[in-house]
Design a protein around this motif. Structure first.
Motif, PDB file in Angstrom:
ATOM      1  N   TYR A 121      -2.985  -5.356   1.545  1.00 55.95           N
ATOM      2  CA  TYR A 121      -2.846  -4.933   2.940  1.00 55.95           C
ATOM      3  C   TYR A 121      -3.245  -3.463   3.130  1.00 55.95           C
ATOM      4  O   TYR A 121      -2.802  -2.810   4.080  1.00 55.95           O
ATOM      5  CB  TYR A 121      -1.425  -5.199   3.449  1.00 55.95           C
ATOM      6  N   ASP A 122      -4.070  -2.968   2.198  1.00 52.24           N
ATOM      7  CA  ASP A 122      -4.696  -1.644   2.364  1.00 52.24           C
ATOM      8  C   ASP A 122      -3.720  -0.484   2.454  1.00 52.24           C
ATOM      9  O   ASP A 122      -3.966   0.473   3.189  1.00 52.24           O
ATOM     10  CB  ASP A 122      -5.582  -1.617   3.630  1.00 52.24           C
ATOM     11  N   TYR A 123      -2.631  -0.540   1.731  1.00 53.46           N
ATOM     12  CA  TYR A 123      -1.728   0.601   1.695  1.00 53.46           C
ATOM     13  C   TYR A 123      -2.414   1.756   0.958  1.00 53.46           C
ATOM     14  O   TYR A 123      -3.179   1.532   0.025  1.00 53.46           O
ATOM     15  CB  TYR A 123      -0.416   0.226   0.972  1.00 53.46           C
ATOM     16  N   SER A 124      -2.115   2.989   1.360  1.00 58.46           N
ATOM     17  CA  SER A 124      -2.686   4.159   0.688  1.00 58.46           C
ATOM     18  C   SER A 124      -2.071   4.278  -0.707  1.00 58.46           C
ATOM     19  O   SER A 124      -0.999   3.721  -0.980  1.00 58.46           O
ATOM     20  CB  SER A 124      -2.377   5.422   1.482  1.00 58.46           C
ATOM     21  N   LEU A 125      -2.759   5.021  -1.553  1.00 59.41           N
ATOM     22  CA  LEU A 125      -2.266   5.207  -2.915  1.00 59.41           C
ATOM     23  C   LEU A 125      -0.867   5.844  -2.918  1.00 59.41           C
ATOM     24  O   LEU A 125       0.003   5.475  -3.705  1.00 59.41           O
ATOM     25  CB  LEU A 125      -3.260   6.093  -3.676  1.00 59.41           C
ATOM     26  N   LEU A 126      -0.658   6.803  -2.005  1.00 61.02           N
ATOM     27  CA  LEU A 126       0.657   7.440  -1.919  1.00 61.02           C
ATOM     28  C   LEU A 126       1.728   6.410  -1.555  1.00 61.02           C
ATOM     29  O   LEU A 126       2.795   6.360  -2.169  1.00 61.02           O
ATOM     30  CB  LEU A 126       0.651   8.578  -0.889  1.00 61.02           C
ATOM     31  N   ASN A 127       1.421   5.581  -0.565  1.00 62.36           N
ATOM     32  CA  ASN A 127       2.410   4.586  -0.145  1.00 62.36           C
ATOM     33  C   ASN A 127       2.638   3.505  -1.197  1.00 62.36           C
ATOM     34  O   ASN A 127       3.755   2.996  -1.337  1.00 62.36           O
ATOM     35  CB  ASN A 127       2.011   3.972   1.195  1.00 62.36           C
ATOM     36  N   ILE A 128       1.592   3.168  -1.945  1.00 60.18           N
ATOM     37  CA  ILE A 128       1.774   2.206  -3.047  1.00 60.18           C
ATOM     38  C   ILE A 128       2.704   2.816  -4.100  1.00 60.18           C
ATOM     39  O   ILE A 128       3.625   2.164  -4.594  1.00 60.18           O
ATOM     40  CB  ILE A 128       0.410   1.818  -3.672  1.00 60.18           C
ATOM     41  N   THR A 129       2.488   4.096  -4.399  1.00 60.35           N
ATOM     42  CA  THR A 129       3.330   4.797  -5.384  1.00 60.35           C
ATOM     43  C   THR A 129       4.789   4.798  -4.922  1.00 60.35           C
ATOM     44  O   THR A 129       5.710   4.528  -5.698  1.00 60.35           O
ATOM     45  CB  THR A 129       2.836   6.246  -5.572  1.00 60.35           C
ATOM     46  N   LYS A 130       4.987   5.096  -3.624  1.00 66.34           N
ATOM     47  CA  LYS A 130       6.359   5.120  -3.087  1.00 66.34           C
ATOM     48  C   LYS A 130       7.012   3.736  -3.157  1.00 66.34           C
ATOM     49  O   LYS A 130       8.175   3.603  -3.553  1.00 66.34           O
ATOM     50  CB  LYS A 130       6.339   5.595  -1.633  1.00 66.34           C
ATOM     51  N   LEU A 131       6.245   2.708  -2.792  1.00 68.70           N
ATOM     52  CA  LEU A 131       6.790   1.344  -2.816  1.00 68.70           C
ATOM     53  C   LEU A 131       7.156   0.908  -4.235  1.00 68.70           C
ATOM     54  O   LEU A 131       8.209   0.299  -4.457  1.00 68.70           O
ATOM     55  CB  LEU A 131       5.762   0.364  -2.246  1.00 68.70           C
ATOM     56  N   LEU A 132       6.274   1.228  -5.181  1.00 66.51           N
ATOM     57  CA  LEU A 132       6.534   0.844  -6.575  1.00 66.51           C
ATOM     58  C   LEU A 132       7.770   1.555  -7.103  1.00 66.51           C
ATOM     59  O   LEU A 132       8.598   0.955  -7.800  1.00 66.51           O
ATOM     60  CB  LEU A 132       5.329   1.203  -7.456  1.00 66.51           C
ATOM     61  N   THR A 133       7.911   2.830  -6.747  1.00 69.63           N
ATOM     62  CA  THR A 133       9.067   3.601  -7.209  1.00 69.63           C
ATOM     63  C   THR A 133      10.358   3.023  -6.633  1.00 69.63           C
ATOM     64  O   THR A 133      11.325   2.782  -7.355  1.00 69.63           O
ATOM     65  CB  THR A 133       8.911   5.086  -6.806  1.00 69.63           C
ATOM     66  N   ALA A 134      10.355   2.777  -5.323  1.00 71.05           N
ATOM     67  CA  ALA A 134      11.542   2.224  -4.663  1.00 71.05           C
ATOM     68  C   ALA A 134      11.896   0.849  -5.232  1.00 71.05           C
ATOM     69  O   ALA A 134      13.072   0.557  -5.518  1.00 71.05           O
ATOM     70  CB  ALA A 134      11.301   2.133  -3.152  1.00 71.05           C
ATOM     71  N   THR A 135      10.875   0.024  -5.426  1.00 67.55           N
ATOM     72  CA  THR A 135      11.096  -1.321  -5.964  1.00 67.55           C
ATOM     73  C   THR A 135      11.719  -1.244  -7.347  1.00 67.55           C
ATOM     74  O   THR A 135      12.673  -1.962  -7.669  1.00 67.55           O
ATOM     75  CB  THR A 135       9.748  -2.084  -6.041  1.00 67.55           C
TER      76      THR A 135
END
Lengths: 121, 134
Positions: free
Chosen positions: B30-44
């Motif tokens: 869904y085209d998340y930015s690299l920063l947002n992917i990093t944040k999501l992975l960390t939170a998960t």
């Protein structure tokens, strides 16, 4: 299962972290690194996290502990390759890594260790 | 509108890694930015670990939601563990096994656009968070 790879340049160990670390691997890191320092009589250690996708509180805590342990060995340690997005996230997460010495690349890390320990490569 | 919804069990460390892989896959799709992917992975990673270590295992529902033009990824973690106990009147966690627990929750709240936790001692914990695509 991904693992760390450790190479040696002169008296400095370069520890390459994999992209994705399991907690089990994180738990074993300190022991692995300290053993290698002793076996190789290393003067310095560079932890390279260039391809690590994220540092959560678990990995962050582990890295801080590893640095504290390495200090007790009187060995220089430097964290290199932290990606910008990882740095932003780890700060927002609240992991305090201020006490850790960092450098942008392995080469720069090697220079710093050389200056600090005064050893000649 | 829910574009995608997926339920996964979280019992052990392999499951934590599986969920991280899945979240990365969805965020990239869904085209998340690299920063947002990093944040999501960390939170998960933070919350999935809590589910295993403190909750004794549980499950997560990962969904992709679209509201008008705004797209978001939402994760809801539930477990039947002992629950999180707070110091009276504060959001300071007092029954974490390691100091990591409080930091993980507080940090995850900082990283996400929305975050909520419902926890009653003895009745398990439900943590949900959401990050919009932009």
């Amino acid at each position: 299962m991904p693992s760390v790879s450790i190479t040696k340049i002169n008296d400095v160990l370069i520890v390459n972290f994999p992209k994705n670390l399991s907690d089990k691997l994180v738990d074993s890191l300190q022991n692995t690194i300290l053993k290698e320092i002793k076996n190789n009589n290393a003067k310095g250690v560079i932890l390279d996290v260039k391809i690590v996708e994220f540092i959560d509180s678990y990995l962050g805590r582990a890295i801080i502990d590893i640095f504290e342990a390495i200090k007790l060995f009187d060995v220089a340690a430097i964290l290199v390759g932290v990606q910008p997005f990882v740095a932003i996230t780890v700060i927002e997460l609240g992991v305090n890594m201020k006490a850790i010495q960092t450098a942008s690349t392995v080469e720069r890390g090697l220079e710093l260790i050389k200056m600090e320990s005064g050893y000649d490569s | 509108m829910i574009l995608k919804e997926e339920r996964m069990v979280i019992l052990n460390e392999e499951d934590i890694m599986k969920i991280r892989r899945e979240v990365r896959f969805i965020a990239k799709k869904y085209d998340y930015s690299l920063l947002n992917i990093t944040k999501l992975l960390t939170a998960t990673s933070e919350i999935a670990r809590n589910t295993v270590i403190h909750g004794g295992g549980g499950e997560v529902v990962v969904s992709v939601i679209q509201d008008k033009n705004i797209l978001a990824i939402k994760l809801i973690f539930t477990d039947q563990g002992p629950g999180v106990r707070y110091k009276n009147g504060t959001n300071q966690v007092i029954n974490g096994k390691k100091s990591g627990l409080g930091l993980g929750l507080k940090g995850t709240r900082n990283l996400m656009d929305e975050f909520s936790i419902q926890s009653n001692e003895g009745k398990g914990t439900r943590v949900s968070f959401l990050l919009r695509q932009t």
